[in-house]
Design an enzyme around this catalytic site. Structure first.
Site, PDB file in Angstrom:
ATOM      1  CB  THR A  71      -1.032  -0.052   1.153  1.00 21.59           C
ATOM      2  OG1 THR A  71      -1.952   1.022   0.979  1.00 21.59           O
ATOM      3  CG2 THR A  71      -0.403   0.004   2.533  1.00 21.59           C
ATOM      4  CE  LYS A  75      -1.945   0.403  -3.474  1.00 21.69           C
ATOM      5  NZ  LYS A  75      -3.324   0.653  -3.908  1.00 21.69           N
ATOM      6  CG  ASN A  96      -3.402  -4.473  -5.200  1.00 24.00           C
ATOM      7  OD1 ASN A  96      -3.048  -5.346  -5.977  1.00 24.00           O
ATOM      8  ND2 ASN A  96      -4.641  -4.372  -4.762  1.00 24.00           N
ATOM      9  CG  ASP A 112      -5.947  -1.298  -5.956  1.00 25.17           C
ATOM     10  OD1 ASP A 112      -6.331  -1.943  -4.966  1.00 25.17           O
ATOM     11  OD2 ASP A 112      -4.918  -0.577  -5.948  1.00 25.17           O
ATOM     12  N   GLY A 141      -3.122   8.095  -8.067  1.00 25.09           N
ATOM     13  CA  GLY A 141      -2.821   6.671  -8.207  1.00 25.09           C
ATOM     14  C   GLY A 141      -4.075   5.819  -8.272  1.00 25.09           C
ATOM     15  CE1 TYR A 229     -11.585   1.946   4.794  1.00 20.29           C
ATOM     16  CE2 TYR A 229     -10.965   2.211   2.495  1.00 20.29           C
ATOM     17  CZ  TYR A 229     -10.638   1.878   3.796  1.00 20.29           C
ATOM     18  OH  TYR A 229      -9.367   1.484   4.087  1.00 20.29           O
TER      19      TYR A 229
END
Ligand code: ATR
Length: 282
Positions: A71, A75, A96, A112, A141, A229
């Site tokens: 992460t 990456k 990832n 991803d 990204g 999120y």
């Protein structure tokens, strides 16, 4: 099974490497699945500095690791270090997921974009990417994975807007003519045509500024999703829902991108359920 010294094989280890890493929800996610399927193994968060990344990656297989997630901010560098790279990781320009092969080679993938699309298909099964243009906010990204996956599933056009316009222009040059760049101050206008709307910026995240793009143009029935999120229900999602749009939160992308990695490392393709979401949120 025994190894060459006749010791029993230890449980497989996986983990996530970043800097910082304490906030990562991936350990909770993978341990939830290990528990659910009664599998041996562990998933460990590791904070590693940029200068140490290659040395650590080369050493981990010797300690029983079968792979790691990568992460921020590693990456791109992880992709450079890898010996073998999937097409989709090459297109996205970042890794990832790493798989440590038995022959010592590091295999890099990027799940991803897969996770993004799998989340939308899971949460909104009637979503039709071909129904109309997609409006994408942000050109960092994360946007690269979103754009490549949207093009792959057949969106007819991507309207792309970013505060720093040249970064959006660069993505257009790279990903091609199905992308049209829209000035950041005009970003609200592109929502009028959009069947799919994606926020890939950090705006709206707890501790970040609010997303101030005017939403008046949003079409009823458009599908709106946010990579942010935390909070789970961002202001974008709340306002979109109030305007009659279908909304999908970003937690599912985090979960779905982990499915192929877990399967490769631990041998079972895990299911994404409400219990999975609860485990990640806990
Ligand atoms: P990630 O890998 O999560 O995409 P990133 O590459 O740093 O992270 O990209 C962050 C995105 O959020 C970029 O599109 C960035 O816009 P710029 O390219 O102009 O920096 C966007 N972003 C971050 N803070 C922003 C702000 N205050 N206003 C507008 N856009 C912002």
């Amino acid at each position: 099974m025994t190894d060459s010294d006749d010791h029993p094989s230890p449980p497989p280890l996986a983990g996530v490497i970043g800097q910082p890493i304490a906030h990562s929800r991936s350990p909770a996610l993978h341990h939830h699945w290990l528990d659910t399927y009664g599998l041996p193994g562990a998933y460990i968060p590791m904070q590693v500095a940029d200068k140490d990344l290659e040395e650590v990656l080369r050493a981990l297989p010797k300690a029983g690791f079968v792979g790691v997630n990568i992460t921020i901010p590693h990456k791109v560098k992880a992709l450079e270090i890898a010996d073998l790279v999937t097409d989709r990781a090459t297109i996205i320009g970042a890794a990832n997921t790493l798989i440590f092969r038995r022959d010592g080679k590091i295999h890099a993938d990027n799940t991803d974009g897969y996770g993004f699309v799998a989340n939308l298909r899971h949460a909104a099964p009637d979503w039709n990417p071909a129904a109309g243009p997609a409006a994408v906010l942000g050109a960092g990204g994360a946007a690269r994975a979103i754009i490549s996956s949207l093009l792959e599933v057949g969106v007819p056009q991507i309207l792309l807007s970013n505060r720093t316009r040249p970064k959006a222009e660069a993505l257009r040059t790279e990903f091609g003519s199905r992308i049209d760049v829209v000035d950041w101050v005009q970003a609200g206008n592109m929502l009028e045509d959009a069947a799919t709307v994606v926020n890939t910026t950090s705006l709206g995240m707890t501790g970040s500024p609010a997303l101030r793009v005017p939403l008046d143009g949003l079409q009823k029935g458009a599908l709106v999703t946010d990579l942010v999120y935390s909070p789970l229900r961002t202001t974008l999602l709340e306002e979109a829902a109030a305007r009659g749009c279908r909304t999908v939160d970003g937690l599912g992308m985090l979960i779905h991108q982990a499915v192929p990695a877990f399967e490769r490392w631990f041998g079972v393709r895990p299911e994404v359920t409400e219990a999975t979401r609860a485990a990640v949120l806990k």
